[in-house]
Design a protein around this motif. Structure first.
Motif, PDB file in Angstrom:
ATOM      1  N   ARG A  45       0.145   7.538  -7.923  1.00  0.00           N
ATOM      2  CA  ARG A  45       1.053   6.552  -8.744  1.00  0.00           C
ATOM      3  C   ARG A  45       0.558   5.073  -8.738  1.00  0.00           C
ATOM      4  NH1 ARG A  45       2.771   9.460 -11.824  1.00  0.00           N
ATOM      5  NH2 ARG A  45       5.321   8.954 -12.011  1.00  0.00           N
ATOM      6  N   ILE A  46      -0.478   5.108  -7.971  1.00  0.00           N
ATOM      7  CA  ILE A  46      -1.037   3.554  -7.898  1.00  0.00           C
ATOM      8  C   ILE A  46      -2.555   3.431  -8.436  1.00  0.00           C
ATOM      9  CG2 ILE A  46      -2.054   1.967  -6.220  1.00  0.00           C
ATOM     10  CD1 ILE A  46       0.021   2.927  -4.126  1.00  0.00           C
ATOM     11  N   PHE A  56      -0.550  -1.167 -14.767  1.00  0.00           N
ATOM     12  CA  PHE A  56       1.050  -1.974 -14.846  1.00  0.00           C
ATOM     13  C   PHE A  56       1.276  -1.867 -13.253  1.00  0.00           C
ATOM     14  CE2 PHE A  56       0.855  -0.529 -19.075  1.00  0.00           C
ATOM     15  CZ  PHE A  56       1.233  -1.814 -19.748  1.00  0.00           C
ATOM     16  N   VAL A  57       0.329  -1.419 -12.499  1.00  0.00           N
ATOM     17  CA  VAL A  57       0.717  -1.826 -10.782  1.00  0.00           C
ATOM     18  C   VAL A  57      -0.339  -2.826 -10.335  1.00  0.00           C
ATOM     19  CG1 VAL A  57       0.330  -0.483  -8.690  1.00  0.00           C
ATOM     20  CG2 VAL A  57       1.040   0.888 -10.601  1.00  0.00           C
ATOM     21  N   ASN A  58       0.453  -3.749  -9.675  1.00  0.00           N
ATOM     22  CA  ASN A  58      -0.337  -4.996  -9.053  1.00  0.00           C
ATOM     23  C   ASN A  58      -0.223  -4.828  -7.695  1.00  0.00           C
ATOM     24  OD1 ASN A  58      -0.583  -6.573 -11.720  1.00  0.00           O
ATOM     25  ND2 ASN A  58       1.785  -6.811 -11.410  1.00  0.00           N
ATOM     26  N   VAL A  59      -1.305  -5.205  -7.040  1.00  0.00           N
ATOM     27  CA  VAL A  59      -1.366  -4.916  -5.336  1.00  0.00           C
ATOM     28  C   VAL A  59      -1.918  -6.292  -5.020  1.00  0.00           C
ATOM     29  CG1 VAL A  59      -2.741  -3.729  -3.605  1.00  0.00           C
ATOM     30  CG2 VAL A  59      -2.056  -2.471  -5.971  1.00  0.00           C
ATOM     31  N   TYR A  60      -1.261  -6.740  -4.008  1.00  0.00           N
ATOM     32  CA  TYR A  60      -1.772  -7.999  -3.461  1.00  0.00           C
ATOM     33  C   TYR A  60      -1.908  -7.530  -1.909  1.00  0.00           C
ATOM     34  CZ  TYR A  60       0.210 -10.355  -7.109  1.00  0.00           C
ATOM     35  OH  TYR A  60       0.468 -10.853  -8.317  1.00  0.00           O
ATOM     36  N   GLU A  64      -2.960 -12.352  -2.341  1.00  0.00           N
ATOM     37  CA  GLU A  64      -3.905 -12.670  -3.290  1.00  0.00           C
ATOM     38  C   GLU A  64      -3.882 -10.970  -3.937  1.00  0.00           C
ATOM     39  OE1 GLU A  64      -5.739 -15.222  -3.880  1.00  0.00           O
ATOM     40  OE2 GLU A  64      -5.104 -16.273  -2.246  1.00  0.00           O
ATOM     41  N   ASP A  65      -4.012 -11.468  -5.230  1.00  0.00           N
ATOM     42  CA  ASP A  65      -3.925 -10.111  -6.236  1.00  0.00           C
ATOM     43  C   ASP A  65      -5.460  -9.708  -6.100  1.00  0.00           C
ATOM     44  OD1 ASP A  65      -4.259  -8.526  -8.636  1.00  0.00           O
ATOM     45  OD2 ASP A  65      -2.934 -10.022  -9.867  1.00  0.00           O
ATOM     46  N   VAL A  66      -5.607  -8.328  -5.596  1.00  0.00           N
ATOM     47  CA  VAL A  66      -6.851  -7.775  -5.599  1.00  0.00           C
ATOM     48  C   VAL A  66      -7.849  -7.733  -6.707  1.00  0.00           C
ATOM     49  CG1 VAL A  66      -5.965  -6.259  -3.437  1.00  0.00           C
ATOM     50  CG2 VAL A  66      -6.023  -5.427  -5.803  1.00  0.00           C
ATOM     51  N   ARG A  67      -7.286  -7.753  -8.117  1.00  0.00           N
ATOM     52  CA  ARG A  67      -8.080  -7.941  -9.371  1.00  0.00           C
ATOM     53  C   ARG A  67      -8.882  -9.095  -9.382  1.00  0.00           C
ATOM     54  NH1 ARG A  67      -3.398  -5.126 -11.387  1.00  0.00           N
ATOM     55  NH2 ARG A  67      -4.114  -3.063 -12.341  1.00  0.00           N
ATOM     56  N   PHE A  68      -8.207 -10.277  -8.346  1.00  0.00           N
ATOM     57  CA  PHE A  68      -9.183 -11.539  -8.440  1.00  0.00           C
ATOM     58  C   PHE A  68     -10.142 -11.643  -7.263  1.00  0.00           C
ATOM     59  CE2 PHE A  68      -5.212 -12.437 -11.051  1.00  0.00           C
ATOM     60  CZ  PHE A  68      -6.026 -12.627 -12.460  1.00  0.00           C
ATOM     61  N   VAL A  84       2.736  -3.588  -2.894  1.00  0.00           N
ATOM     62  CA  VAL A  84       2.384  -2.909  -4.386  1.00  0.00           C
ATOM     63  C   VAL A  84       3.424  -3.207  -5.329  1.00  0.00           C
ATOM     64  CG1 VAL A  84       2.241  -0.302  -5.325  1.00  0.00           C
ATOM     65  CG2 VAL A  84       1.313  -0.850  -3.186  1.00  0.00           C
ATOM     66  N   ILE A  85       3.336  -3.756  -6.343  1.00  0.00           N
ATOM     67  CA  ILE A  85       4.338  -4.265  -7.096  1.00  0.00           C
ATOM     68  C   ILE A  85       4.100  -3.711  -8.570  1.00  0.00           C
ATOM     69  CG2 ILE A  85       5.265  -6.567  -8.117  1.00  0.00           C
ATOM     70  CD1 ILE A  85       4.471  -7.828  -5.472  1.00  0.00           C
TER      71      ILE A  85
END
Length: 91
Positions: A45-46, A56-60, A64-68, A84-85
Protein backbone atom coordinates in the motif's frame (compact mmCIF):
# COMPACT_ATOMS: atom_id res chain seq x y z
CA UNK A 1 17.50 0.70 15.47
CA UNK A 2 13.95 1.27 16.60
CA UNK A 3 11.72 3.95 15.09
CA UNK A 4 8.07 4.87 15.45
CA UNK A 5 5.86 4.89 12.38
CA UNK A 6 2.68 6.96 12.27
CA UNK A 7 0.03 5.08 10.34
CA UNK A 8 -2.76 6.93 8.49
CA UNK A 9 -6.35 5.91 9.16
CA UNK A 10 -6.71 4.20 5.79
CA UNK A 11 -3.86 1.75 6.59
CA UNK A 12 -4.80 0.98 10.19
CA UNK A 13 -6.64 -2.18 9.14
CA UNK A 14 -3.15 -3.65 8.64
CA UNK A 15 -1.98 -2.62 12.13
CA UNK A 16 -5.04 -3.75 14.08
CA UNK A 17 -6.23 -0.17 14.42
CA UNK A 18 -2.95 1.15 15.85
CA UNK A 19 -2.12 4.72 14.82
CA UNK A 20 1.56 4.35 15.67
CA UNK A 21 3.75 1.25 15.59
CA UNK A 22 7.40 0.44 16.17
CA UNK A 23 9.72 -0.90 13.52
CA UNK A 24 13.44 -1.41 13.05
CA UNK A 25 15.87 -0.63 10.28
CA UNK A 26 18.80 1.54 9.29
CA UNK A 27 17.02 2.93 6.20
CA UNK A 28 13.42 3.57 5.20
CA UNK A 29 13.54 0.48 2.99
CA UNK A 30 14.62 -1.64 5.98
CA UNK A 31 11.83 -0.15 8.10
CA UNK A 32 9.22 -0.96 5.45
CA UNK A 33 10.55 -4.53 5.27
CA UNK A 34 10.23 -4.82 9.04
CA UNK A 35 6.69 -3.41 8.93
CA UNK A 36 5.77 -5.99 6.31
CA UNK A 37 7.01 -8.77 8.60
CA UNK A 38 4.73 -7.61 11.40
CA UNK A 39 1.84 -6.26 9.32
CA UNK A 40 1.54 -8.31 6.13
CA UNK A 41 0.30 -6.36 3.13
CA UNK A 42 1.13 -2.86 4.35
CA UNK A 43 4.22 -2.44 2.18
CA UNK A 44 2.17 -2.96 -1.01
CA UNK A 45 0.00 0.00 0.00
CA UNK A 46 3.06 2.25 0.36
CA UNK A 47 5.19 0.99 -2.54
CA UNK A 48 4.13 0.48 -6.15
CA UNK A 49 4.81 -2.60 -8.33
CA UNK A 50 8.29 -1.26 -9.13
CA UNK A 51 9.21 -1.01 -5.45
CA UNK A 52 9.07 2.80 -5.41
CA UNK A 53 6.93 5.04 -3.22
CA UNK A 54 3.42 5.29 -4.57
CA UNK A 55 2.71 8.59 -6.27
CA UNK A 56 0.05 9.67 -3.79
CA UNK A 57 1.78 8.53 -0.60
CA UNK A 58 4.11 10.93 1.18
CA UNK A 59 6.62 9.63 3.69
CA UNK A 60 8.49 11.82 6.14
CA UNK A 61 11.49 10.88 8.23
CA UNK A 62 11.40 13.38 11.03
CA UNK A 63 10.08 16.51 9.32
CA UNK A 64 11.71 15.83 5.95
CA UNK A 65 9.98 14.45 2.85
CA UNK A 66 12.05 11.44 1.75
CA UNK A 67 11.58 12.40 -1.91
CA UNK A 68 13.94 15.31 -1.22
CA UNK A 69 16.38 13.09 0.67
CA UNK A 70 17.46 9.59 -0.41
CA UNK A 71 13.97 8.11 -0.99
CA UNK A 72 13.98 4.53 0.30
CA UNK A 73 17.67 4.83 1.18
CA UNK A 74 16.97 7.63 3.67
CA UNK A 75 18.64 6.82 7.02
CA UNK A 76 16.32 6.18 9.95
CA UNK A 77 18.32 6.78 13.13
CA UNK A 78 17.18 5.22 16.39
CA UNK A 79 14.24 7.10 17.86
CA UNK A 80 13.20 8.75 14.61
CA UNK A 81 9.52 9.25 13.85
CA UNK A 82 8.36 8.26 10.37
CA UNK A 83 5.03 9.53 9.07
CA UNK A 84 3.11 7.93 6.22
CA UNK A 85 0.66 10.46 4.81
CA UNK A 86 -1.69 9.84 1.89
CA UNK A 87 -1.86 12.81 -0.45
CA UNK A 88 -5.14 14.70 -0.56
CA UNK A 89 -6.44 15.98 -3.88
CA UNK A 90 -9.47 17.97 -4.77
CA UNK A 91 -10.62 21.19 -6.14
Amino acid sequence: MSVSVRIPTILRTYTGGESEVSAAGATLSDVLDDLETSYAGIRARILDDNGQLRRFVNVYVGNEDVRFLDNLGTPTPDGTQISVIPAVAGG
